[in-house]
Every structure is written in C-alpha cells, then in structure tokens.
Design a protein around this motif. Structure first.
Motif, PDB file in Angstrom:
ATOM      1  N   GLY A  99       6.698   1.289  -7.208  1.00  0.00           N
ATOM      2  CA  GLY A  99       5.415   0.755  -7.641  1.00  0.00           C
ATOM      3  C   GLY A  99       5.616  -0.382  -8.633  1.00  0.00           C
ATOM      4  N   PRO A 100       4.543  -0.887  -9.223  1.00  0.00           N
ATOM      5  CA  PRO A 100       3.173  -0.450  -8.959  1.00  0.00           C
ATOM      6  C   PRO A 100       2.651  -1.004  -7.636  1.00  0.00           C
ATOM      7  CG  PRO A 100       3.173  -2.260 -10.528  1.00  0.00           C
ATOM      8  CD  PRO A 100       4.611  -1.918 -10.275  1.00  0.00           C
ATOM      9  N   PHE A 101       1.537  -0.420  -7.156  1.00  0.00           N
ATOM     10  CA  PHE A 101       0.984  -0.754  -5.852  1.00  0.00           C
ATOM     11  C   PHE A 101      -0.360  -1.451  -5.986  1.00  0.00           C
ATOM     12  CE2 PHE A 101       3.755   2.911  -5.342  1.00  0.00           C
ATOM     13  CZ  PHE A 101       4.576   2.491  -4.287  1.00  0.00           C
ATOM     14  N   ASP A 102      -0.666  -2.251  -4.977  1.00  0.00           N
ATOM     15  CA  ASP A 102      -1.981  -2.899  -4.924  1.00  0.00           C
ATOM     16  C   ASP A 102      -3.058  -1.907  -4.505  1.00  0.00           C
ATOM     17  OD1 ASP A 102      -1.248  -5.846  -5.306  1.00  0.00           O
ATOM     18  OD2 ASP A 102       0.073  -5.272  -3.657  1.00  0.00           O
ATOM     19  N   VAL A 103      -2.697  -1.025  -3.581  1.00  0.00           N
ATOM     20  CA  VAL A 103      -3.651  -0.043  -3.055  1.00  0.00           C
ATOM     21  C   VAL A 103      -2.931   1.287  -2.872  1.00  0.00           C
ATOM     22  CG1 VAL A 103      -5.230   0.547  -1.163  1.00  0.00           C
ATOM     23  CG2 VAL A 103      -4.939  -1.845  -1.827  1.00  0.00           C
ATOM     24  N   ILE A 104      -3.596   2.375  -3.247  1.00  0.00           N
ATOM     25  CA  ILE A 104      -3.124   3.733  -2.960  1.00  0.00           C
ATOM     26  C   ILE A 104      -4.239   4.442  -2.207  1.00  0.00           C
ATOM     27  CG2 ILE A 104      -2.347   5.939  -3.898  1.00  0.00           C
ATOM     28  CD1 ILE A 104      -1.241   4.434  -6.324  1.00  0.00           C
ATOM     29  N   VAL A 105      -3.894   5.019  -1.060  1.00  0.00           N
ATOM     30  CA  VAL A 105      -4.863   5.747  -0.241  1.00  0.00           C
ATOM     31  C   VAL A 105      -4.409   7.200  -0.153  1.00  0.00           C
ATOM     32  CG1 VAL A 105      -5.929   5.962   2.037  1.00  0.00           C
ATOM     33  CG2 VAL A 105      -5.387   3.690   1.125  1.00  0.00           C
ATOM     34  N   LEU A 106      -5.279   8.122  -0.558  1.00  0.00           N
ATOM     35  CA  LEU A 106      -5.002   9.549  -0.385  1.00  0.00           C
ATOM     36  C   LEU A 106      -5.781   9.993   0.845  1.00  0.00           C
ATOM     37  CD1 LEU A 106      -5.281  10.912  -4.064  1.00  0.00           C
ATOM     38  CD2 LEU A 106      -3.433   9.644  -2.964  1.00  0.00           C
ATOM     39  N   SER A 107      -5.075  10.272   1.929  1.00  0.00           N
ATOM     40  CA  SER A 107      -5.729  10.567   3.206  1.00  0.00           C
ATOM     41  C   SER A 107      -6.038  12.053   3.337  1.00  0.00           C
ATOM     42  CB  SER A 107      -4.861  10.072   4.364  1.00  0.00           C
ATOM     43  OG  SER A 107      -4.872   8.661   4.399  1.00  0.00           O
ATOM     44  N   VAL A 109       0.840  -1.202   0.000  1.00  0.00           N
ATOM     45  CA  VAL A 109       0.000   0.000   0.000  1.00  0.00           C
ATOM     46  C   VAL A 109       0.873   1.250   0.000  1.00  0.00           C
ATOM     47  CG1 VAL A 109      -1.769   1.286   1.280  1.00  0.00           C
ATOM     48  CG2 VAL A 109      -1.793  -1.225   1.290  1.00  0.00           C
ATOM     49  N   LEU A 110       0.471   2.234  -0.787  1.00  0.00           N
ATOM     50  CA  LEU A 110       1.060   3.571  -0.742  1.00  0.00           C
ATOM     51  C   LEU A 110       0.007   4.522  -0.182  1.00  0.00           C
ATOM     52  CD1 LEU A 110       3.389   5.572  -1.525  1.00  0.00           C
ATOM     53  CD2 LEU A 110       2.135   5.940  -3.670  1.00  0.00           C
ATOM     54  N   GLU A 111       0.369   5.244   0.870  1.00  0.00           N
ATOM     55  CA  GLU A 111      -0.516   6.283   1.396  1.00  0.00           C
ATOM     56  C   GLU A 111       0.093   7.643   1.102  1.00  0.00           C
ATOM     57  OE1 GLU A 111      -2.675   7.828   5.506  1.00  0.00           O
ATOM     58  OE2 GLU A 111      -0.650   6.997   5.598  1.00  0.00           O
ATOM     59  N   VAL A 112      -0.718   8.600   0.740  1.00  0.00           N
ATOM     60  CA  VAL A 112      -0.275   9.984   0.565  1.00  0.00           C
ATOM     61  C   VAL A 112      -0.936  10.812   1.655  1.00  0.00           C
ATOM     62  CG1 VAL A 112      -0.220  11.989  -0.945  1.00  0.00           C
ATOM     63  CG2 VAL A 112       0.001   9.690  -1.922  1.00  0.00           C
ATOM     64  N   VAL A 116      -7.743  13.372  -8.994  1.00  0.00           N
ATOM     65  CA  VAL A 116      -6.588  12.484  -8.778  1.00  0.00           C
ATOM     66  C   VAL A 116      -5.605  12.630  -9.936  1.00  0.00           C
ATOM     67  CG1 VAL A 116      -5.828  10.098  -8.510  1.00  0.00           C
ATOM     68  CG2 VAL A 116      -7.994  10.840  -7.470  1.00  0.00           C
ATOM     69  N   PRO A 117      -4.338  12.912  -9.653  1.00  0.00           N
ATOM     70  CA  PRO A 117      -3.350  13.021 -10.736  1.00  0.00           C
ATOM     71  C   PRO A 117      -3.187  11.695 -11.477  1.00  0.00           C
ATOM     72  CG  PRO A 117      -2.499  13.956  -8.692  1.00  0.00           C
ATOM     73  CD  PRO A 117      -3.752  13.227  -8.335  1.00  0.00           C
ATOM     74  N   GLN A 118      -3.006  11.797 -12.782  1.00  0.00           N
ATOM     75  CA  GLN A 118      -2.811  10.599 -13.592  1.00  0.00           C
ATOM     76  C   GLN A 118      -1.580   9.818 -13.154  1.00  0.00           C
ATOM     77  OE1 GLN A 118      -5.033   9.574 -15.965  1.00  0.00           O
ATOM     78  NE2 GLN A 118      -3.839   7.673 -16.009  1.00  0.00           N
ATOM     79  N   ALA A 119      -0.559  10.535 -12.675  1.00  0.00           N
ATOM     80  CA  ALA A 119       0.676   9.869 -12.235  1.00  0.00           C
ATOM     81  C   ALA A 119       0.404   8.851 -11.135  1.00  0.00           C
ATOM     82  CB  ALA A 119       1.687  10.905 -11.744  1.00  0.00           C
ATOM     83  N   LEU A 120      -0.568   9.134 -10.269  1.00  0.00           N
ATOM     84  CA  LEU A 120      -0.907   8.193  -9.199  1.00  0.00           C
ATOM     85  C   LEU A 120      -1.699   7.011  -9.746  1.00  0.00           C
ATOM     86  CD1 LEU A 120      -1.809  10.670  -6.331  1.00  0.00           C
ATOM     87  CD2 LEU A 120       0.164   9.154  -6.425  1.00  0.00           C
ATOM     88  N   LEU A 121      -2.654   7.280 -10.605  1.00  0.00           N
ATOM     89  CA  LEU A 121      -3.442   6.196 -11.198  1.00  0.00           C
ATOM     90  C   LEU A 121      -2.551   5.244 -11.989  1.00  0.00           C
ATOM     91  CD1 LEU A 121      -6.500   8.318 -12.385  1.00  0.00           C
ATOM     92  CD2 LEU A 121      -6.461   6.709 -10.460  1.00  0.00           C
ATOM     93  N   ASP A 122      -1.509   5.795 -12.604  1.00  0.00           N
ATOM     94  CA  ASP A 122      -0.585   4.972 -13.396  1.00  0.00           C
ATOM     95  C   ASP A 122       0.242   4.021 -12.536  1.00  0.00           C
ATOM     96  OD1 ASP A 122      -1.452   6.154 -15.733  1.00  0.00           O
ATOM     97  OD2 ASP A 122       0.241   7.536 -15.891  1.00  0.00           O
ATOM     98  N   GLN A 123       0.252   4.235 -11.226  1.00  0.00           N
ATOM     99  CA  GLN A 123       1.059   3.397 -10.338  1.00  0.00           C
ATOM    100  C   GLN A 123       0.247   2.273  -9.697  1.00  0.00           C
ATOM    101  OE1 GLN A 123       3.591   5.889  -7.737  1.00  0.00           O
ATOM    102  NE2 GLN A 123       3.621   7.377  -9.410  1.00  0.00           N
ATOM    103  N   LEU A 124      -0.966   2.043 -10.192  1.00  0.00           N
ATOM    104  CA  LEU A 124      -1.780   0.925  -9.726  1.00  0.00           C
ATOM    105  C   LEU A 124      -1.496  -0.324 -10.544  1.00  0.00           C
ATOM    106  CD1 LEU A 124      -5.337   2.487  -9.242  1.00  0.00           C
ATOM    107  CD2 LEU A 124      -3.787   1.703  -7.431  1.00  0.00           C
TER     108      LEU A 124
END
Length: 217
Positions: free
Chosen positions: A142-150, A81-84, A156-164
């Motif tokens: 990455g890539p990550f299974d889960v990204i949580v923006l707290s 998981v990546l949390e921001v 949502v930036p495309q750069a984050l979606l690309d890391q799924l």
C-alpha cells in the motif's frame, strides 16, 4: 438459454433500475462474461438476481450489488486497487478492466485457485490473486487508491482504512442483519476520513472479520 439475451435482461431489468447509470460500467457488464466466473453447477443462475453459491459455503454478490459498488468506487485507469474476498474472481475482473493494477486477497485455497484460473482464462494480466487473510489488508504494497471489500463486515478494521492514500476510497457493506448499508470511506488527509452511506442491502459476511461484542447479563 440465450446467453446474450439473459445478459441484456440482467443489465436492463436488475442493474439499470438500481441506479447504475454510468455508461462505462454498463458497457463493461455487457462485455465481461459473468457466466465464466460461475461454478458449472450454477451456470443457469449467472444472470439471476441472487447470490450464486461458491465452494466452501461462500457466494458471489448479486449482480446489481456488484454493479452498484463498482459504479460508486469510481475506479480510474491509473489507480491501484486492493480487493478483499476474491470469491470466483468476477469483481476482480471488473476492477481489472477499470484500474491499472488489482490485487485480490482470498483466504480459502479452493477459491483462490478458482479465481486465479478464471482470471487467467479471461486474460487479465493486471490482476493478481493472493491466498491471504484480508483483515489486515496488504500494508507492504500500500497505500492504495481504492479498497473494495466484496462482502459485508460489522465494522471496517482501522488497519484497512490506514492503507488508503489521501483521496483514496474504501467501499463495502457494513452493519448487521436486518440493517446493512453500502458505505464509502474517503481519506481527506493523513488524519481525516469521510463516510457516506450509499444504499441499503444485505450481503454475506466476509470470512474472519470480527463481529460486534455482545452484551452478557
């Protein structure tokens, strides 16, 4: 204050009525000591239905919002998981109990130190805090299974979606006041994403994320 009674009341009166019904999530919220992640000056607010202030004008998400995001992310034991937005480290702690590994990004040095210390005291060796700007994610790991923006973002930036990973999920609160919604993105394939709107809420903006362009006449 009777800490355990206050924790019980938070779960039964705030969290469960907000459709957080997953027994594993409810058990985790009973076990992880939220009060240990709240600044000492605000410890009386640890179980209150409010955003608890943090240094630098930041805040913790309200308990029911944290709980609902955690439930909807459906983190599995084998996942990374990546949390921001580490904040005090509480959401990272919850994620750490569910995932194999958690990396949480925090761009404010004081909060990065606070989160690191709180997580160390909680004994969560599978959670690491990085002092970094979260807008670009962490492509190198990455890539990550889960990204949580707290926190909330306008978009949502495309750069984050690309890391799924394929099958990976990104959960956050999207939009602008007065209309914000928790949303879940799921990567269906290398080129396809789905998006589901989960519930209405309002949350503080994450640092540094772009706001929508305003029209000027």
């Amino acid at each position: 204050m009777n800490i355990e009674q206050a924790r019980f009341n938070m779960i039964e009166q705030q969290i469960r009525p907000w459709d957080v019904l997953d027994p594993a999530v409810l058990s985790l919220l009973a076990a992880v000591k939220r009060e240990d992640f709240v600044p000492a000056a605000y410890r009386a607010l640890a179980f209150v239905d409010t955003e608890v202030p943090l240094p630098g004008g930041q805040c913790m998400l309200a308990p029911r919002v944290e709980a609902r995001l955690l439930q909807e992310a459906k983190v599995q034991r084998h996942e990374t998981v990546l949390e921001v937005g580490a904040g005090s480290g509480f959401m990272a702690a919850l994620l750490g109990h569910r995932a194999q590994r958690v990396i949480t990004l925090e761009n404010r040095p004081e909060l990065a130190r606070m989160a690191s210390e709180n997580l160390r005291r909680a004994g969560l060796s599978n959670v690491s805090v990085r002092e970094a700007d979260g807008r670009e994610g962490l492509a190198a790991e990455g890539p990550f299974d889960v990204i949580v923006l707290s926190g909330s973002v306008a978009q949502v930036p495309q750069a984050l979606l690309d890391q799924l990973k394929v099958g990976g999920r990104l959960i956050t609160i999207e939009g602008a006041e007065p209309v914000m919604r928790a949303v879940l993105y799921t990567r269906q394939s290398d080129k396809a994403l789905s998006k589901v709107e989960l519930f209405d809420t309002v949350a503080q903006r994450l640092d540094g994320f772009a706001e929508p362009t305003r029209f000027h006449f």
